[in-house]
Scaffold this active site. Structure first.
Site, PDB file in Angstrom:
ATOM      1  N   ARG A  38       0.723  -1.222  -0.077  1.00 17.37           N
ATOM      2  CA  ARG A  38       0.003   0.039   0.035  1.00 17.37           C
ATOM      3  C   ARG A  38       0.872   1.081  -0.063  1.00 17.37           C
ATOM      4  O   ARG A  38       1.621   1.276   1.030  1.00 17.37           O
ATOM      5  CB  ARG A  38      -1.119   0.011   1.107  1.00 17.37           C
ATOM      6  CG  ARG A  38      -1.554   1.003   1.442  1.00 17.37           C
ATOM      7  CD  ARG A  38      -2.587   1.191   2.734  1.00 17.37           C
ATOM      8  NE  ARG A  38      -3.095   2.560   2.671  1.00 17.37           N
ATOM      9  CZ  ARG A  38      -3.201   3.504   3.849  1.00 17.37           C
ATOM     10  NH1 ARG A  38      -2.811   2.866   5.035  1.00 17.37           N
ATOM     11  NH2 ARG A  38      -3.698   4.701   3.730  1.00 17.37           N
ATOM     12  N   HIS A  91      -3.468  10.643   0.606  1.00 15.87           N
ATOM     13  CA  HIS A  91      -2.758  10.443   1.820  1.00 15.87           C
ATOM     14  C   HIS A  91      -2.197  11.997   2.369  1.00 15.87           C
ATOM     15  O   HIS A  91      -1.253  12.117   2.602  1.00 15.87           O
ATOM     16  CB  HIS A  91      -1.740   9.451   2.033  1.00 15.87           C
ATOM     17  CG  HIS A  91      -1.561   8.790   3.419  1.00 15.87           C
ATOM     18  ND1 HIS A  91      -1.309   7.489   3.711  1.00 15.87           N
ATOM     19  CD2 HIS A  91      -1.102   9.639   4.466  1.00 15.87           C
ATOM     20  CE1 HIS A  91      -1.247   7.538   4.992  1.00 15.87           C
ATOM     21  NE2 HIS A  91      -0.967   8.652   5.353  1.00 15.87           N
ATOM     22  N   GLU A 133      -7.612   8.047   6.295  1.00 15.85           N
ATOM     23  CA  GLU A 133      -7.853   8.772   7.669  1.00 15.85           C
ATOM     24  C   GLU A 133      -8.381  10.309   7.381  1.00 15.85           C
ATOM     25  O   GLU A 133      -7.710  11.274   8.075  1.00 15.85           O
ATOM     26  CB  GLU A 133      -6.423   8.869   8.510  1.00 15.85           C
ATOM     27  CG  GLU A 133      -6.163   7.516   8.755  1.00 15.85           C
ATOM     28  CD  GLU A 133      -4.996   7.497  10.004  1.00 15.85           C
ATOM     29  OE1 GLU A 133      -4.365   8.449  10.397  1.00 15.85           O
ATOM     30  OE2 GLU A 133      -4.437   6.522  10.271  1.00 15.85           O
ATOM     31  N   ASN A 139      -7.158   1.521  10.136  1.00 18.77           N
ATOM     32  CA  ASN A 139      -5.702   1.701  10.948  1.00 18.77           C
ATOM     33  C   ASN A 139      -5.985   1.669  12.269  1.00 18.77           C
ATOM     34  O   ASN A 139      -6.770   2.608  12.807  1.00 18.77           O
ATOM     35  CB  ASN A 139      -5.132   3.319  10.391  1.00 18.77           C
ATOM     36  CG  ASN A 139      -5.145   3.371   9.018  1.00 18.77           C
ATOM     37  OD1 ASN A 139      -5.215   2.197   7.999  1.00 18.77           O
ATOM     38  ND2 ASN A 139      -5.029   4.498   8.267  1.00 18.77           N
ATOM     39  N   TYR A 165      -3.746   2.092  16.143  1.00 14.18           N
ATOM     40  CA  TYR A 165      -2.538   2.304  16.702  1.00 14.18           C
ATOM     41  C   TYR A 165      -2.858   2.221  18.426  1.00 14.18           C
ATOM     42  O   TYR A 165      -2.118   1.399  19.070  1.00 14.18           O
ATOM     43  CB  TYR A 165      -1.881   3.622  16.473  1.00 14.18           C
ATOM     44  CG  TYR A 165      -1.507   3.612  15.234  1.00 14.18           C
ATOM     45  CD1 TYR A 165      -0.153   3.267  14.871  1.00 14.18           C
ATOM     46  CD2 TYR A 165      -2.257   4.229  13.969  1.00 14.18           C
ATOM     47  CE1 TYR A 165       0.336   3.098  13.563  1.00 14.18           C
ATOM     48  CE2 TYR A 165      -1.586   4.196  12.755  1.00 14.18           C
ATOM     49  CZ  TYR A 165      -0.364   3.693  12.532  1.00 14.18           C
ATOM     50  OH  TYR A 165       0.292   3.568  11.050  1.00 14.18           O
ATOM     51  N   GLU A 195      -3.208  -0.292   8.421  1.00 16.64           N
ATOM     52  CA  GLU A 195      -2.021   0.236   9.120  1.00 16.64           C
ATOM     53  C   GLU A 195      -1.894  -0.297  10.409  1.00 16.64           C
ATOM     54  O   GLU A 195      -2.998  -0.503  11.346  1.00 16.64           O
ATOM     55  CB  GLU A 195      -2.031   1.510   9.263  1.00 16.64           C
ATOM     56  CG  GLU A 195      -1.715   2.330   7.996  1.00 16.64           C
ATOM     57  CD  GLU A 195      -1.584   4.054   8.028  1.00 16.64           C
ATOM     58  OE1 GLU A 195      -1.194   4.552   9.262  1.00 16.64           O
ATOM     59  OE2 GLU A 195      -1.804   4.783   7.081  1.00 16.64           O
TER      60      GLU A 195
HETATM   61  C1  BGC Z   1      -1.067   7.645   9.158  1.00 10.85           C
HETATM   62  C2  BGC Z   1       0.483   7.622   8.987  1.00 10.85           C
HETATM   63  C3  BGC Z   1       1.168   8.020  10.140  1.00 10.85           C
HETATM   64  C4  BGC Z   1       0.815   6.793  10.844  1.00 10.85           C
HETATM   65  C5  BGC Z   1       1.718   6.851  12.206  1.00 10.85           C
HETATM   66  C6  BGC Z   1      -1.412   7.154  10.469  1.00 10.85           C
HETATM   67  O1  BGC Z   1      -2.099   7.986  11.351  1.00 10.85           O
HETATM   68  O2  BGC Z   1      -1.995   7.147   8.163  1.00 10.85           O
HETATM   69  O3  BGC Z   1       0.830   8.651   7.562  1.00 10.85           O
HETATM   70  O4  BGC Z   1       2.642   7.964   9.860  1.00 10.85           O
HETATM   71  O5  BGC Z   1      -0.427   6.833  11.483  1.00 10.85           O
HETATM   72  O6  BGC Z   1       1.430   8.079  12.975  1.00 10.85           O
END
Ligand code: BGC
Length: 456
Positions: A78, A122, A167, A291, A293, A364
């Site tokens: 991607r 993006h 996002e 995505n 985190y 992601e």
């Molecule tokens: C984004 C990426 C970013 C990653 C880590 C995501 O919010 O799509 O571009 O580098 O998180 O922060």
């Protein structure tokens, strides 16, 4: 490690990147400036004064980079296409050299047996469009549709999988409501039209891709699981409001064809127009990209409490919610909570909330750890291996609970320019020495390759 995470047969392993974060070559081959070029050159915006001017110089080093991806053994790659390489002014004249770059990239991937999965947008909006209102203007949504038409005309004979926007929530909130990201407008709730226009842009993109016969079309959305700080009614309400803004404001229109009721008044169109727009926005998708985190811990603001620096972003005062650090034993070097169980939780929540949820791809997932080359010249990033291992198992748990997850793309293939945090945050499986542009495979690179090779 012998005990590797195993996902269902056919599961797609991949890695993700984005144009501004890796390409560099910002003045080359007719590329027009973007909001990120402007923003990174404003003093004080980016940690250490870093910019994406050179980044990891992928624009020139793409062949070697694709060789690394082939060695990694990923099924899907991607990457994102920079709108202003194709249409330097956002609309109007097409730059053939920009199209030629992505043409070579796609052919290079296919020649190496890797499926290209381009993201069409993006965050790197052409500056010329920002000058005409950017995402506050409805015209930008139509302009994106036209740009997508140009790209799919050129690449659609070889690219089967497409991601529209990345996002929207983060660009709306960090870039237009707050000032952390480009264009740094700080409009608070005045940023809500940006959400609608990006969703509309997605709708136009899907329509163009379908008209051109695209096989699989999806979107990539950040999902922060929102956890209330306590069971007290005011904290539950605060968490619900924050979840509406960060998650449901975007996912409800896409997946259920409606806005959360409490936010509808902030969407700048009348009911008839809204119905038309939502029909476009909620056109069926072939996959929904998540995505993930970290989760967010939210409470109702307490009298006299000082929340500055408590969480990853500082919110303005006077909002009906406050962010707290999510309690986790381990954190990444970026300070983010490590909570794989919350990935399982958000996937289950999505499935419960949306009866029509298409198959999910984790577009992601990854972590910044600062490990660099040691005395032996190698990068021993055991914490990244542990992170990815735990999150792949969290995906397997979601699958076992009945969520149809079809792939996992790690963020990121290479260390790269991490937006407001500059070059210090390192998310890659491949280490990049920014002074020499040398690439060094981290231990996690070999581990991910072994995981992919071990699948049924
Ligand atoms: C984004 C990426 C970013 C990653 C880590 C995501 O919010 O799509 O571009 O580098 O998180 O922060």
């Amino acid at each position: 490690m012998t005990d590797l995470p195993i996902l269902p047969s056919g599961f797609r392993f991949g890695a993700s990147t984005a144009s501004y974060q890796i390409e560099g070559a910002v003045d080359e081959d007719g590329r027009g400036p973007t909001i990120w070029d402007t923003f990174t050159h404003e003093p004080g915006r980016i940690r250490g004064g870093d910019t994406g001017d050179v980044a990891i110089d992928h624009y020139h080093r793409w062949e070697g980079d694709l060789d690394l991806l082939a060695e990694l053994g990923i099924h899907d790659y991607r990457f994102s296409i920079a709108w202003s390489r194709i249409l330097p002014q956002g609309t109007g004249a097409v730059e053939p050299r920009g199209l030629a770059f992505y043409d070579r990239l796609v052919d290079g991937l296919l020649a190496r047996g890797i499926r290209p999965v381009p993201t069409l947008y993006h965050w790197d909006l052409p500056q010329a469009l920002e000058d005409r209102g950017g995402w506050l203007s409805r015209d930008t949504a139509e302009a994106l549709g036209d740009y997508v038409g140009v790209v799919v005309d050129r690449l659609g004979d070889r690219v089967r999988d497409w991601i529209t926007l990345n996002e929207m929530s983060v660009q709306t909130l960090y870039g237009y409501a707050l000032t952390d990201h480009a264009p740094g407008r700080g409009l608070g709730f005045g940023a809500l039209p940006v959400a609608h226009h990006q969703l509309l842009a997605h709708g136009h993109a899907v329509a163009r891709l379908r008209a051109a016969g695209a096989e699989r079309v999806g979107v990539a959305q950040q999902h922060f699981p929102v956890v209330p700080a306590s069971g007290a009614m005011e904290d539950l309400v605060a968490a619900g409001t924050f979840a509406a803004i960060t998650n449901w404001l975007f996912a409800d229109p896409l997946l259920a064809g409606r806005y959360p009721e409490e936010l509808r008044p902030l969407i700048p169109v009348d009911d008839a127009q809204l119905a038309e727009d939502l029909a476009l926005i909620s056109a069926p998708l072939d996959f929904y990209g998540v995505n993930y985190y970290e989760p967010m811990l939210v409470e109702a603001p307490r009298e006299g409490a000082d929340y500055a620096g408590a969480a990853e972003v500082d919110l303005p005062e006077g909002l009906p919610f406050a962010l707290l650090p999510y309690p986790s034993e381990e954190r990444t070097d970026f300070g983010w909570a490590i909570a794989p169980d919350q990935l399982t939780a958000i996937l289950r929540e999505l499935r419960e909330r949306y009866p029509n949820l298409p198959p999910v791809v984790i577009t992601e997932g990854g972590a910044s750890f600062h490990d660099g080359p040691g005395a032996d010249g190698a990068v021993h990033d055991a914490r990244r291996i542990a992170y990815l291992d735990a999150h792949l198992r969290a995906v397997a748990d979601a699958v076992a609970a009945g969520v149809d997850v079809r792939g996992y793309y790690t963020w990121s293939a290479f260390d790269n320019f991490e937006w407001a945090a500059g070059n210090d945050e390192r998310f890659g499986l491949v280490y990049v020495d920014y002074a020499t542009q040398e690439r060094i495979r981290k231990d996690s690179f070999a581990w991910y390759r072994d995981v992919i090779a071990a699948q049924p």
